[in-house]
Design a protein around this motif. Structure first.
Motif, short mmCIF file in Angstrom:
data_model
loop_
_atom_site.label_atom_id
_atom_site.label_comp_id
_atom_site.label_asym_id
_atom_site.label_seq_id
_atom_site.Cartn_x
_atom_site.Cartn_y
_atom_site.Cartn_z
N ARG A 77 44.90 -1.17 22.95
CA ARG A 77 44.84 -2.22 23.98
C ARG A 77 43.49 -2.91 24.03
NH1 ARG A 77 48.38 0.08 29.12
NH2 ARG A 77 50.02 1.05 27.88
N THR A 78 42.60 -2.57 23.13
CA THR A 78 41.32 -3.27 23.02
C THR A 78 41.56 -4.61 22.34
OG1 THR A 78 40.22 -1.13 22.75
CG2 THR A 78 38.97 -3.10 22.19
N THR A 79 41.27 -5.68 23.05
CA THR A 79 41.54 -7.03 22.55
C THR A 79 40.25 -7.83 22.41
OG1 THR A 79 41.80 -7.94 24.77
CG2 THR A 79 43.78 -6.98 23.73
N SER A 80 40.40 -9.03 21.87
CA SER A 80 39.24 -9.93 21.80
C SER A 80 38.75 -10.27 23.20
CB SER A 80 39.60 -11.20 21.03
OG SER A 80 40.69 -11.88 21.66
N HIS A 81 39.67 -10.35 24.15
CA HIS A 81 39.28 -10.60 25.54
C HIS A 81 38.42 -9.45 26.07
CE1 HIS A 81 39.43 -11.88 29.69
NE2 HIS A 81 40.04 -10.76 30.06
N THR A 82 38.80 -8.23 25.72
CA THR A 82 38.00 -7.07 26.12
C THR A 82 36.57 -7.21 25.61
OG1 THR A 82 39.98 -5.67 25.97
CG2 THR A 82 37.85 -4.56 26.06
N HIS A 83 36.42 -7.58 24.36
CA HIS A 83 35.08 -7.70 23.78
C HIS A 83 34.30 -8.87 24.39
CE1 HIS A 83 35.11 -4.52 20.79
NE2 HIS A 83 36.35 -4.84 20.48
N ARG A 84 34.99 -9.92 24.78
CA ARG A 84 34.29 -11.03 25.44
C ARG A 84 33.76 -10.60 26.81
NH1 ARG A 84 38.05 -14.29 22.47
NH2 ARG A 84 39.66 -14.00 24.04
N ILE A 85 34.53 -9.77 27.50
CA ILE A 85 34.06 -9.22 28.78
C ILE A 85 32.79 -8.41 28.55
CG2 ILE A 85 34.57 -7.60 30.65
CD1 ILE A 85 37.55 -8.29 30.26
N ILE A 86 32.83 -7.55 27.54
CA ILE A 86 31.68 -6.69 27.24
C ILE A 86 30.47 -7.54 26.86
CG2 ILE A 86 30.81 -4.89 25.71
CD1 ILE A 86 32.91 -4.02 27.85
N ALA A 87 30.69 -8.61 26.11
CA ALA A 87 29.58 -9.49 25.74
C ALA A 87 28.91 -10.07 26.99
CB ALA A 87 30.08 -10.62 24.83
N GLU A 88 29.72 -10.45 27.98
CA GLU A 88 29.15 -10.95 29.23
C GLU A 88 28.33 -9.87 29.93
OE1 GLU A 88 30.59 -12.55 33.61
OE2 GLU A 88 31.88 -12.92 31.88
N PHE A 89 28.84 -8.65 29.93
CA PHE A 89 28.11 -7.55 30.57
C PHE A 89 26.75 -7.33 29.88
CE2 PHE A 89 32.26 -5.28 32.02
CZ PHE A 89 32.44 -6.25 33.00
N LEU A 90 26.74 -7.41 28.55
CA LEU A 90 25.48 -7.23 27.83
C LEU A 90 24.49 -8.35 28.17
CD1 LEU A 90 27.13 -5.08 26.35
CD2 LEU A 90 26.11 -5.87 24.21
N ASP A 91 25.01 -9.57 28.31
CA ASP A 91 24.14 -10.69 28.70
C ASP A 91 23.55 -10.48 30.09
OD1 ASP A 91 24.61 -11.96 26.30
OD2 ASP A 91 26.19 -13.27 27.09
N LEU A 92 24.26 -9.74 30.93
CA LEU A 92 23.77 -9.48 32.29
C LEU A 92 22.76 -8.34 32.33
CD1 LEU A 92 27.13 -9.80 34.26
CD2 LEU A 92 25.12 -11.25 34.55
N GLY A 93 22.61 -7.61 31.22
CA GLY A 93 21.61 -6.56 31.17
C GLY A 93 22.13 -5.16 30.99
N VAL A 94 23.46 -5.00 30.78
CA VAL A 94 24.01 -3.67 30.51
C VAL A 94 23.47 -3.18 29.16
CG1 VAL A 94 26.12 -2.42 29.94
CG2 VAL A 94 26.09 -4.01 31.87
#
Length: 330
Positions: A174-191
């Motif tokens: 169930r890991t999708t490209s949408h999932t990875h885009r969410i994670i990319a946003e989290f990394l941009d926020l400082g995760v």
């Protein structure tokens, strides 16, 4: 229920109890804490009350937040008088264990946000998306679609933990490209991924590590060599001072063996036993779990037996797992 309807309910009422399933994992805790932050933004009266303690490796997620362990003497009246009981990462009230009776007796509005299949129809206010990789992903989508709040670093950290763990570090189907885009946003926020991974997976107790070694040295494989299972007794838990919640990830080691399609963990408890089942491909172990009143996802499910002897069921469940393989791998 739509996201807009969910937002309207959250903004309409003032007092909330947020809860989740027994032995909460990172998806459950992350979802609770994210919803807590959302409601706090609107100065709501919010309490998180769980049946179980937070697992030691996830304590960092609740820093600065009073996550209460259920006590019937103090919490039953709260549950019965609160405006809303909000359930996350579960869709069956029985999974709150000892909290079930006061919850069912409560006249409060009940809201459920979840991604598991076969929900109990205990409220009209349910947002269930079985295609989502985690409840944390659903809550992120809710925030973005409704603009109910901004995703700050506090929310990003707990939702990252929720999504990362429930996708098996982004390897489940169930890991999708949408999932990875969410994670990319989290990394941009400082995760910082390696820090969260270290906190969750690389802070095991000595006893847990010793137990894992003992369990791995006694793995069992069926005659067809496609089902691998491990057994943990209550004596082993006591001897090594290991909590039930610490062994949840052990079941995945079964599937690391070549040719194994179903992995099972049998865990003996004081009042019965627990079975965790994992599978590869299209083998629906949630249907196997459902035969015994359990449930979960197609490749990850569980069963809890109360006042039953574990040894009476091991051979039967392993046999049924092999039958599911034969049926769905034809």
């Amino acid at each position: 229920m739509t996201f807009q309807e969910l937002k309207d309910l959250l903004l309409k009422y003032n007092s909330f109890v947020i809860t989740t399933h027994v032995n909460p994992d990172a998806d459950a805790l992350g979802s609770e804490i994210a919803m807590y932050h959302i409601l706090q933004n609107y100065n709501k009266n919010v309490r998180i009350i769980n049946y179980s303690n937070i697992p030691e490796n996830l304590l960092f997620m609740g820093e600065g937040i009073n996550i209460e362990k259920y006590n019937s003497d103090t919490h039953d009246i709260v549950i019965k008088e609160v405006d809303v009981v909000l359930f996350v990462d579960l869709n069956t009230v029985s999974r709150t264990k000892g909290m079930e009776v006061p919850i069912r007796e409560s006249k409060s509005i009940k809201i459920c946000i979840d991604h598991h299949e076969y929900p109990e129809n205990f409220t009209e206010n349910m947002y269930i998306n079985t295609k989502s990789c985690s409840t944390g992903e659903i809550i992120y989508n809710f925030i973005k679609e409704t603009n109910i709040c901004l995703v700050d670093l506090n929310i990003a950290n707990v939702l990252y933990a929720a999504i990362m763990t429930d996708t098996g570090s982004f390897r489940y189907d169930r890991t999708t490209s949408h999932t990875h885009r969410i994670i990319a946003e989290f990394l941009d926020l400082g995760v910082v991924p390696y820090k969260l991974h270290d906190l969750i997976y690389d802070n095991s107790s000595y006893g847990k590590t010793k137990l894992l070694g003992e369990v791995l040295s006694n793995l069992q494989i069926n005659d067809s060599k496609n089902v691998c299972y491990m057994v943990i007794t209550s004596e082993m838990l006591k001897r090594l001072n290991v909590e039930e919640s610490e062994v949840d990830g052990f079941v995945n080691y079964n599937l690391s063996i070549k040719g194994i399609l179903v992995g099972i963990l049998f865990l003996e408890l004081e009042d019965g036993f627990k079975v965790s089942i994992r599978s590869k491909g299209i083998i629906p172990v949630n249907l196997l779990a459902k035969e015994y009143g359990g449930g979960g996802h197609i490749n990850a499910s569980g069963i809890r037996f109360v006042n039953q002897k574990m040894n009476d069921f091991i051979a039967e469940i392993v046999y049924k797992a092999e039958n599911y393989i034969n049926k769905y791998m034809e």
